[in-house]
Design a protein around this motif. Structure first.
Motif, PDB file in Angstrom:
ATOM      1  N   ALA A 131      27.053  -1.786   2.399  1.00 38.90           N
ATOM      2  CA  ALA A 131      27.412  -0.378   2.221  1.00 38.90           C
ATOM      3  C   ALA A 131      26.857   0.212   0.927  1.00 38.90           C
ATOM      4  CB  ALA A 131      28.932  -0.234   2.239  1.00 38.90           C
ATOM      5  N   HIS A 160      23.593   2.470   6.518  1.00 38.38           N
ATOM      6  CA  HIS A 160      24.843   1.876   6.037  1.00 38.38           C
ATOM      7  C   HIS A 160      25.810   1.619   7.193  1.00 38.38           C
ATOM      8  CE1 HIS A 160      24.154   3.694   1.766  1.00 38.38           C
ATOM      9  NE2 HIS A 160      23.547   2.521   1.928  1.00 38.38           N
ATOM     10  N   THR A 219      26.820  -2.204   8.116  1.00 40.48           N
ATOM     11  CA  THR A 219      28.205  -2.689   8.000  1.00 40.48           C
ATOM     12  C   THR A 219      28.824  -2.978   9.365  1.00 40.48           C
ATOM     13  OG1 THR A 219      29.016  -0.391   7.968  1.00 40.48           O
ATOM     14  CG2 THR A 219      28.615  -1.459   5.844  1.00 40.48           C
TER      15      THR A 219
END
Length: 480
Positions: free
Chosen positions: A147, A157, A161
């Motif tokens: 992140a 991101h 993630t």
């Protein structure tokens, strides 16, 4: 047909896994082999749905979609690499790879809800504890670094993630499935094996990336073969004959914690402090808030689980106490309960001055009945007699089994005449054409419980000697 299909799948799976290890690493054949294994497994899931007709077809279709999508990501990545100089991140391949997580999680959720029609809070808390500990590890080493990478943008991101988050969700569902009840057939074990393969493969790659290690050809194959085994285990679970019983409702597992589970819960609870110690030794504590929140969550989960165990212990203690004073055959209080209750009642009526009468009953010729009809019939007579007599008593009266075919009755606030009337109603209600002899005695205001019972017992033998099937009252003691 059933076992033949399973044997055929096992044979193909064994050849596929062994053959993959000899295919040149990085070759087009290796890529085709991986995709073929995944799509073959998805096809076998579809065959299993058609052939076995499991109750939860939606679960298996979701597994098939997840397996086909995840393995299809390999092909999409190959095509994008060949057609574009820089496919970029994220790409359609990542969408395909990630499709396994929501599909498998949704399928597992349906399966767990079908198998556990009750609220198994113990398993839920245990699964949450294990997942919280592993989730804290995932946050520190995978989610937070992904992140915080400034080079991939917002979409990057999210996708970056999504991989570790998907693993955490899949881990939570897997642990919940394993801990939900005790019915574990072959299909159940194969599904759990498939999930563990995917989690182990993702975990191994996470360790490799953290260490910055570039795996060689054989190590790369061994990492890849773990995912192929996961694909094929899903297919095996779908075609196994046990798949029909997999979604059946099961009994909850015992609330007690086994030693392996206790060990796992202990390790999960220590992950937070261990991370803090490691970062402190490095003089670089960067995840204070996350570790603190994780420790608080784990502490509350442990306290909740302890309160459940204490509550269970209290319930079991109460059951043991109840069994200790209850006759197993008739369900009446036993002699131990009688020996506790009679002195307590005598002390009460000593203060109030109310009368108290005790009666002892003995079923007539019970041994002959037992010999003639058998012990099962004798047990039936005792149980039915206890129930029939109980119906003739007042609310305040106390009936207990004294031993063998002897019963005792405590009749508070009853004179000799009233007690005789009540006991006679009981005599007439005796089932299976049987009768009893009885002796009754009124407490004289000073004798002990043993003395009162002895006088009633003497009156009982007087009734027996007089021809049975009658009630005799005890004479007043000489020192009354």
């Amino acid at each position: 047909m059933g076992s033949r299909l399973m044997r055929w799948h096992i044979a193909v799976a064994a050849v596929a896994l062994a053959g993959f290890l000899v295919v040149p690493d990085g070759s087009t054949l290796q890529l085709v082999w991986q995709v073929a294994c995944g799509w073959f497994a998805a096809g076998m899931i579809a065959v299993g749905i058609r052939a076995r007709r499991p109750a939860m077809r939606a679960t298996w279709w979701l597994f098939a979609v997840g397996v086909a999508g995840n393995s299809g990501g390999i092909l999409i990545e190959y095509i994008l690499t060949r057609t574009e100089a820089e496919p970029g991140f994220p790409s359609l391949a990542d969408v395909a790879y990630l499709s396994l997580y929501p599909a498998a999680a949704a399928g597992l959720l349906l399966l767990i809800r079908r198998r556990t029609a009750y609220r198994d809070w113990s398993s839920l808390i245990d699964a949450t504890t294990l997942t919280t500990g592993m989730g804290l590890l995932a946050w520190v080493f995978m989610i937070k670094p992904a992140a915080s990478d400034p080079s991939i943008g917002l979409i990057g991101h999210i996708f970056s993630t999504a991989y570790p988050v998907g693993d955490v969700v899949l881990l939570a569902m897997t642990v919940r499935l394993i801990l939900s009840g005790s019915a574990r057939n072959t299909s159940f074990r194969l599904v759990c094996g498939a999930l563990i393969c995917f989690l182990a493969g993702d975990g191994a790659w996470a360790v490799v990336n953290q260490m910055g290690w570039e795996p060689g050809p054989m190590a790369h194959k061994m990492l890849a073969v773990v995912f192929l085994a996961g694909y094929l285990l899903f297919g095996a679970a779908a075609v196994h004959p046990d798949v029909r019983a997999l979604s059946s409702s099961i009994e909850p597992r015992p609330s007690r914690i086994s030693r392996p589970l206790l060990f796992a819960l202990t390790l999960a609870s220590l992950i937070g402090p261990a991370l803090l110690i490691v970062q402190a030794l490095r003089h670089k504590v960067t995840d204070t808030l996350a570790i603190a929140l994780g420790c608080v969550a784990l502490f509350l989960l442990v306290v909740t689980r302890m309160s459940q165990l204490i509550k269970q212990l209290d319930v079991q203690t109460e059951k043991v106490r109840e069994l200790a004073v209850t006759d197993e055959l008739t369900g009446l209080p036993n002699r131990r309960a009688w020996n506790t209750e009679l002195p307590r009642t005598i002390e009460r009526v000593r203060r109030t001055g109310d009368p108290l009468t005790v009666a002892i009953l003995d079923i007539d010729h019970f041994k002959h009945f037992n010999d003639a009809y058998g012990h099962l019939a004798g047990d039936r007579l005792l149980k039915e007699a206890a129930a029939a007599w109980q119906d003739q008593l007042r609310t305040a009266d106390h009936l207990a089994r004294y031993g063998g075919e002897e019963f005792v009755v405590m009749l508070p606030d009853a004179t000799v005449a009233q007690a005789h009337e009540i006991v006679d109603r009981m005599r007439l209600a005796t089932p299976l054409g049987q009768s009893f002899s009885a002796g009754i005695a009124v407490w004289n205001g000073s004798e002990t419980s043993d003395e009162l019972t002895a006088r009633a017992d003497a009156a009982l033998y007087e009734a027996k000697n007089a021809g049975r099937n009658r009630i005799c009252a005890a004479a007043e003691p000489a020192n009354a």
